[in-house]
Design an enzyme around this catalytic site. Sequence first.
Site, PDB file in Angstrom:
ATOM      1  N   THR A   1       1.256   7.095  13.394  1.00  0.00           N
ATOM      2  CA  THR A   1       0.676   5.995  12.624  1.00  0.00           C
ATOM      3  C   THR A   1       1.340   4.675  13.017  1.00  0.00           C
ATOM      4  O   THR A   1       0.665   3.640  13.131  1.00  0.00           O
ATOM      5  CB  THR A   1       0.859   6.214  11.103  1.00  0.00           C
ATOM      6  OG1 THR A   1       0.614   7.574  10.798  1.00  0.00           O
ATOM      7  CG2 THR A   1      -0.061   5.338  10.302  1.00  0.00           C
TER       8      THR A   1
ATOM      9  N   GLU B   1       9.087  16.334  15.249  1.00  0.00           N
ATOM     10  CA  GLU B   1       9.467  16.171  13.843  1.00  0.00           C
ATOM     11  C   GLU B   1       8.647  17.130  12.979  1.00  0.00           C
ATOM     12  O   GLU B   1       7.424  17.103  13.012  1.00  0.00           O
ATOM     13  CB  GLU B   1       9.212  14.728  13.388  1.00  0.00           C
ATOM     14  CG  GLU B   1       9.733  14.485  11.984  1.00  0.00           C
ATOM     15  CD  GLU B   1       9.438  13.075  11.470  1.00  0.00           C
ATOM     16  OE1 GLU B   1       8.311  12.592  11.636  1.00  0.00           O
ATOM     17  OE2 GLU B   1      10.353  12.464  10.891  1.00  0.00           O
TER      18      GLU B   1
ATOM     19  N   GLY C   1       6.694   5.268   8.038  1.00  0.00           N
ATOM     20  CA  GLY C   1       5.797   6.427   8.080  1.00  0.00           C
ATOM     21  C   GLY C   1       5.971   7.169   9.379  1.00  0.00           C
ATOM     22  O   GLY C   1       6.989   7.032  10.067  1.00  0.00           O
TER      23      GLY C   1
ATOM     24  N   CYS D   1      13.404  11.111   6.283  1.00  0.00           N
ATOM     25  CA  CYS D   1      13.412  10.819   7.717  1.00  0.00           C
ATOM     26  C   CYS D   1      14.816  10.959   8.298  1.00  0.00           C
ATOM     27  O   CYS D   1      14.974  11.122   9.501  1.00  0.00           O
ATOM     28  CB  CYS D   1      12.837   9.437   7.985  1.00  0.00           C
ATOM     29  SG  CYS D   1      13.586   8.156   6.990  1.00  0.00           S
TER      30      CYS D   1
ATOM     31  N   THR E   1       5.433   8.438  13.321  1.00  0.00           N
ATOM     32  CA  THR E   1       5.433   7.714  14.594  1.00  0.00           C
ATOM     33  C   THR E   1       4.015   7.483  15.121  1.00  0.00           C
ATOM     34  O   THR E   1       3.703   6.414  15.660  1.00  0.00           O
ATOM     35  CB  THR E   1       6.304   8.455  15.626  1.00  0.00           C
ATOM     36  OG1 THR E   1       7.643   8.453  15.117  1.00  0.00           O
ATOM     37  CG2 THR E   1       6.297   7.797  16.985  1.00  0.00           C
TER      38      THR E   1
ATOM     39  N   LYS F   1       0.854  -1.193   0.000  1.00  0.00           N
ATOM     40  CA  LYS F   1       0.000   0.000   0.000  1.00  0.00           C
ATOM     41  C   LYS F   1       0.889   1.242   0.000  1.00  0.00           C
ATOM     42  O   LYS F   1       1.456   1.629   1.015  1.00  0.00           O
ATOM     43  CB  LYS F   1      -0.914   0.051   1.221  1.00  0.00           C
ATOM     44  CG  LYS F   1      -1.979   1.120   1.009  1.00  0.00           C
ATOM     45  CD  LYS F   1      -2.555   1.673   2.284  1.00  0.00           C
ATOM     46  CE  LYS F   1      -1.925   2.939   2.766  1.00  0.00           C
ATOM     47  NZ  LYS F   1      -1.982   4.100   1.866  1.00  0.00           N
TER      48      LYS F   1
ATOM     49  N   GLU G   1       9.618   1.615  10.684  1.00  0.00           N
ATOM     50  CA  GLU G   1      10.641   2.637  10.442  1.00  0.00           C
ATOM     51  C   GLU G   1       9.913   3.973  10.520  1.00  0.00           C
ATOM     52  O   GLU G   1       9.117   4.297   9.647  1.00  0.00           O
ATOM     53  CB  GLU G   1      11.282   2.399   9.075  1.00  0.00           C
ATOM     54  CG  GLU G   1      12.678   2.973   8.974  1.00  0.00           C
ATOM     55  CD  GLU G   1      12.680   4.437   8.574  1.00  0.00           C
ATOM     56  OE1 GLU G   1      12.692   5.277   9.511  1.00  0.00           O
ATOM     57  OE2 GLU G   1      12.647   4.737   7.392  1.00  0.00           O
TER      58      GLU G   1
HETATM   59  O1  TXE Z   1       2.247   9.772   7.332  1.00  0.00           O
HETATM   60  P1  TXE Z   1       1.535   8.439   7.712  1.00  0.00           P
HETATM   61  P2  TXE Z   1       1.577  11.150   6.975  1.00  0.00           P
HETATM   62  C1  TXE Z   1       5.992  11.847   9.384  1.00  0.00           C
HETATM   63  C2  TXE Z   1       6.091  13.306   9.129  1.00  0.00           C
HETATM   64  C3  TXE Z   1       4.728  13.667   8.705  1.00  0.00           C
HETATM   65  C4  TXE Z   1       3.894  12.738   9.543  1.00  0.00           C
HETATM   66  C5  TXE Z   1       2.554  12.421   8.994  1.00  0.00           C
HETATM   67  O2  TXE Z   1       6.414  13.983  10.324  1.00  0.00           O
HETATM   68  O3  TXE Z   1       4.433  14.993   8.950  1.00  0.00           O
HETATM   69  O4  TXE Z   1       4.659  11.566   9.611  1.00  0.00           O
HETATM   70  O5  TXE Z   1       2.641  12.098   7.627  1.00  0.00           O
HETATM   71  C6  TXE Z   1      -0.521   4.795   5.915  1.00  0.00           C
HETATM   72  N1  TXE Z   1      -2.899   1.876   9.401  1.00  0.00           N
HETATM   73  N2  TXE Z   1       6.468  11.025   8.293  1.00  0.00           N
HETATM   74  O6  TXE Z   1       0.295  11.391   7.672  1.00  0.00           O
HETATM   75  O7  TXE Z   1       0.102   8.673   7.980  1.00  0.00           O
HETATM   76  C7  TXE Z   1      -0.615   5.961   4.969  1.00  0.00           C
HETATM   77  O8  TXE Z   1      -1.711   5.817   4.093  1.00  0.00           O
HETATM   78  C8  TXE Z   1      -2.039   1.532   8.435  1.00  0.00           C
HETATM   79  C9  TXE Z   1       7.740  10.445   8.480  1.00  0.00           C
HETATM   80  O9  TXE Z   1       1.547  11.239   5.521  1.00  0.00           O
HETATM   81  O10 TXE Z   1       2.356   7.789   8.734  1.00  0.00           O
HETATM   82  C10 TXE Z   1       0.740   5.873   4.270  1.00  0.00           C
HETATM   83  O11 TXE Z   1       0.721   4.857   3.272  1.00  0.00           O
HETATM   84  N3  TXE Z   1      -1.497   2.413   7.583  1.00  0.00           N
HETATM   85  C11 TXE Z   1       8.082   9.484   7.475  1.00  0.00           C
HETATM   86  C12 TXE Z   1       1.661   5.451   5.410  1.00  0.00           C
HETATM   87  O12 TXE Z   1       0.812   4.890   6.400  1.00  0.00           O
HETATM   88  C13 TXE Z   1      -1.819   3.711   7.721  1.00  0.00           C
HETATM   89  C14 TXE Z   1       7.482   9.500   6.171  1.00  0.00           C
HETATM   90  C15 TXE Z   1       2.467   6.588   6.033  1.00  0.00           C
HETATM   91  O13 TXE Z   1       1.608   7.668   6.319  1.00  0.00           O
HETATM   92  C16 TXE Z   1      -2.705   4.131   8.731  1.00  0.00           C
HETATM   93  C17 TXE Z   1       6.172  10.089   6.130  1.00  0.00           C
HETATM   94  C18 TXE Z   1      -3.252   3.146   9.592  1.00  0.00           C
HETATM   95  N4  TXE Z   1      -4.092   3.450  10.586  1.00  0.00           N
HETATM   96  C19 TXE Z   1       5.732  10.850   7.170  1.00  0.00           C
HETATM   97  N5  TXE Z   1      -2.825   5.471   8.631  1.00  0.00           N
HETATM   98  C20 TXE Z   1       9.391   8.783   7.554  1.00  0.00           C
HETATM   99  N6  TXE Z   1       9.916   8.595   8.739  1.00  0.00           N
HETATM  100  O14 TXE Z   1       9.930   8.375   6.547  1.00  0.00           O
HETATM  101  C21 TXE Z   1      -2.048   5.873   7.616  1.00  0.00           C
HETATM  102  N7  TXE Z   1      -1.433   4.813   7.047  1.00  0.00           N
END
Ligand code: TXE
Length: 485
Positions: free
Chosen positions: A234, A389, A230, A286, A232, A177, A252
Amino acid sequence: MRTERFQVRNFINGEFIEPNSGRYLDNVEPATGKPYSQVADSDAQDVELAVAAAEKAFRDWSKKTAAERSTFLLRIAELIERDREKFARAESIDSGKPVSLARSMDIPRAVANFRFFATAILHTESEAHITDDVAFNYTLRQPRGIAGLISPWNLPLYLLSWKIAPAIAVGNTAIAKPSELTPMTAFLLCEICQEAGLPAGVLNVVHGTGPNVGAPITAHPKITTISFTGGTVTGKKVAEACAPLFKKVSLELGGKNPNIVFADADLEAAIDGSVRSSFANQGQVCLCGSRVFVEKPIYKQFVDRFLNKASQLKQGDPLDEQTEQGAIVSKTQLDKVKFYVDLAQKEGGKIALGGSAPQAPNERCHEGYFFQPTVITGLSVSCRTNREEIFGPVVTITPFDSEEEVINHANDVEYGLSSSVWTQNLSRAHRVAERIHTGTVWVNCWLVRDLRVPFGGMKQSGVGREGGEEALRFFTEPKNICIAK
Ligand code: TXE
């Protein structure tokens, strides 16, 4: 006039299909702020279809020899490489990153991911343990079944392929996904998989939102392995969903990475490296070093030269070849960046560079999500700006007096993903690196990545490690076979 937009459909059982709901989400181009395509708004029913396909495919795929699986992965790598220009452009349009960055980093890395794991599986060893005169044991590492692979928007194909390649290389089948914000290169990858003849159901891609697709993947009892990258917050939800089902999980997550510059550093290299680590991909990596600490004797000189260098970064249309700073991925992310820049000022910080949206680079980008590279000084180490972050082109610079003090600063956050240390003193480099609580410490460099090394975070930055042998182990189940002598 309404124009028909390209629709990114799901890839299930080797075919592109409509989502069960029949609904699509708009996919916005960050540089323009306008929808340019649509992405399937899937739900648990689509995940169910993908599970059925992956389960069926697992029977044959898991029995193929390593050499057979390797051939498919090598073919996929070759085809991505053939289409690298198309992929780079698609990644740039979808995510707002400069096309030059997609071409030099994201797409070559996706190719390397497939090649690396295609060949890694040909060179594995198995352990044997001899129990005196009683027995001997050997370890089988078998594929675990269906892997759920959830990835973010900042390095779309780079991170998704970093999960897909090891998962299927060792004989699992996968349900991926991608982020709903950046689905395009995952779609192109599926076309490549079809062309490469990857058996139907080995890789399935279900597009949609986190709650509607990500959550059903983490909750599905037949998807026994979850690899997530993604945020933290989430990550916690993913961990909660997986825990009662005893899934094998790799997380991660975010970072608030320290970048430490000692007075004895090669200043030129430290400034170049620090500007890159602060603003690469608009600070949306990240591993970006968002907290720069500089030893007092060189603080003023460092800040002056850093500001000079950062102010020269060419901000522009991501599709312009000269652009070094593109667009922020979404309006939500842009608002988050603005929020933190306001907060930093309320917390007593001084904006030494940037701090607002730049002029639009051209007519096309008039409503795009741009923000200037921003440098903030004068903040306390413990303020929110220095702890949370931001994930954007915002960096703080803070002076320090001693090695002991800066190690405490570096470790005084909830995150522990990566760090950089700039010094010419080898003993100090070893000493500091040993005491910093991050999964990766770079000395006199940043973002040098060897695909064999363990990669991941401590504390709130995650659980588990990816990379090389760690990934092969994560995606397999070790089984000990004990034979009496
Ligand atoms: O990330 P999400 P978001 C950080 C960064 C950013 C914040 C939020 O600070 O501002 O996270 O970003 C999927 N069950 N990073 O909201 O939501 C979602 O669809 C399962 C750091 O965009 O964490 C996407 O495919 N999956 C980072 C993925 O999770 C779920 C990179 C990541 O999205 C879900 C990105 C759920 N309940 C953001 N909810 C890094 N460290 O690389 C969402 N997703």
